[in-house]
Enzyme design. Structure first.
Site, PDB file in Angstrom:
ATOM      1  N   LYS A 178       0.165  -2.616  14.724  1.00 14.81           N
ATOM      2  CA  LYS A 178      -0.833  -3.573  15.192  1.00 14.81           C
ATOM      3  C   LYS A 178      -0.335  -4.278  16.445  1.00 14.81           C
ATOM      4  CE  LYS A 178      -3.057  -4.584  10.758  1.00 14.81           C
ATOM      5  NZ  LYS A 178      -3.418  -5.641   9.783  1.00 14.81           N
ATOM      6  N   HIS A 249      -3.899   2.613   1.506  1.00 14.55           N
ATOM      7  CA  HIS A 249      -3.165   1.346   1.493  1.00 14.55           C
ATOM      8  C   HIS A 249      -2.452   1.132   0.163  1.00 14.55           C
ATOM      9  CE1 HIS A 249      -2.593  -1.817   4.404  1.00 14.55           C
ATOM     10  NE2 HIS A 249      -2.574  -2.723   3.439  1.00 14.55           N
ATOM     11  N   ARG A 252       0.962   2.269   0.559  1.00 16.76           N
ATOM     12  CA  ARG A 252       1.751   1.281   1.315  1.00 16.76           C
ATOM     13  C   ARG A 252       2.243   0.186   0.371  1.00 16.76           C
ATOM     14  NH1 ARG A 252       2.591  -0.780   6.548  1.00 16.76           N
ATOM     15  NH2 ARG A 252       2.163  -3.001   6.858  1.00 16.76           N
ATOM     16  N   HIS A 275       5.542  -6.097   9.426  1.00 14.85           N
ATOM     17  CA  HIS A 275       4.961  -7.425   9.268  1.00 14.85           C
ATOM     18  C   HIS A 275       5.601  -8.378  10.268  1.00 14.85           C
ATOM     19  CE1 HIS A 275       3.669  -6.672   4.813  1.00 14.85           C
ATOM     20  NE2 HIS A 275       2.803  -6.205   5.673  1.00 14.85           N
ATOM     21  N   TYR A 284       4.910  -9.134  -2.201  1.00 14.59           N
ATOM     22  CA  TYR A 284       5.457  -8.094  -3.066  1.00 14.59           C
ATOM     23  C   TYR A 284       6.485  -8.635  -4.052  1.00 14.59           C
ATOM     24  CZ  TYR A 284       2.996  -5.056   0.098  1.00 14.59           C
ATOM     25  OH  TYR A 284       2.000  -4.465   0.821  1.00 14.59           O
TER      26      TYR A 284
END
Length: 324
Positions: A178, A249, A252, A275, A284
């Site tokens: 991103k 996802h 992921r 991230h 997580y």
């Protein structure tokens, strides 16, 4: 922004959009989301008090956010609208287009903690157990799913991978994430085996006479789309009778959670996932903790249910050889 709504907005919105693209390097979809939020707010202003975006005060924004909550818009969406307005008015203040930031006194929206629906290790093992390996599509699907699970990369990132992004000797991939931010991810021996097999056997057949340099190709020889990737996951999950909803996802999430269960450092997982903030990765830790509580209450000898712990197929073994 060719609609009637967009014509009522000030040039500052487009200038802000240009800033997000030129300076911050945000993706087009992210910029479109900012623009859409400002369009919605601008339309509400016009209908309720005839103000423009440059005439806004704190009470106007609070009234709009309150109207969203009254319409049962989720707290997560309202928080996103708030973040868009904060960034927009900080930009206007920095560039002298407003004398005061109307978002300064806005309170923080409380978002309910939502844990990702992470597949179990057995779910992933079943999904990766593809039996149709004699066809070019089957071998391609196997290589894609193994790589998704081994690296935790996004579907868009896998779709964009090119041959030159790979260091096959050291099993390292240069991934563009991103905001066009690059990072290096590594993959283990299992994924490397199926990737090499796909590249040598199936990719040349799928590529045909096209000069496409993307790694994963559709049956037409072009770069595989994220839509096809989603269908691939759904197809193989259905073939294996997996009841839990799975997506690209999901793999992921599984990558991050299973690594954490195996003892990986949270900062390492943050780097691998791409991230920008550690708080995004910390979700997580809640997943892993929730799983530990469940296992403890079910299998600890001092608890009533003492069925005994049967260690499943420990897929984290795949990650033990990740370091090149």
């Amino acid at each position: 922004m060719g609609s009637a709504k967009s014509k009522s907005l000030l040039p500052s919105v487009e200038q802000f959009s240009d800033e997000l693209w030129l300076v911050d390097g945000l993706a087009d979809r992210t910029i479109d989301a900012y623009r859409a939020d400002l369009i919605n707010f601008g339309s509400w202003l016009t209908q309720h008090n005839g103000k423009t975006l440059l005439q806004v005060q704190n009470l106007d924004i609070e009234a709009w956010l309150a109207s969203l909550l009254e319409r049962k818009i989720s707290a997560r969406s309202v928080a996103r609208y708030t973040a868009s307005l904060r960034r927009f008015y900080q930009y206007l203040l920095t560039n002298g287009q407003v004398v005061q930031d109307p978002t300064m006194r806005l309170g923080k929206i409380k978002i309910p903690h939502r844990l990702p629906n992470t597949p179990t290790q057995d779910d992933v093992a079943s999904l990766l157990d593809i039996t149709d390996l004699n066809s070019h599509q089957g071998l391609r699907d196997k290589a894609m799913l193994e790589l998704l699970y081994a690296t935790g990369i996004r579907a868009t990132e896998l779709s964009d991978l090119k041959v030159e992004d790979f260091d096959f000797k050291n099993r390292v991939i240069r991934v563009c994430g991103k905001g066009n931010k690059e990072r290096l991810v590594v993959y283990g021996e299992e994924a490397a085996f199926w990737l090499d097999l796909y590249l040598s056997r199936s990719r040349p057949a799928l590529r045909r006479d096209y000069l496409c340099n993307h790694v994963f190709l559709s049956v037409r020889g072009k770069k595989i789309s994220t839509g096809v990737l989603r269908l691939v996951v759904k197809k193989h999950a259905s073939n294996k009778g997996i009841e839990r909803p799975l997506s690209t996802h999901s793999l992921r999430h599984a990558f991050a959670t299973h690594l954490l269960d195996a003892g990986a450092d949270l900062r390492v997982i943050q780097e691998l996932l791409g991230h920008a903030c550690i708080s995004t990765t910390q979700i997580y830790t809640f997943v892993a903790t929730k799983r530990l509580v469940t296992l403890h209450s079910r299998f600890h000898p001092r608890n009533k249910d003492t069925a005994g712990y049967q260690a499943g197929d420990n897929l984290h073994v795949r990650f033990q050889s990740m370091n090149p």
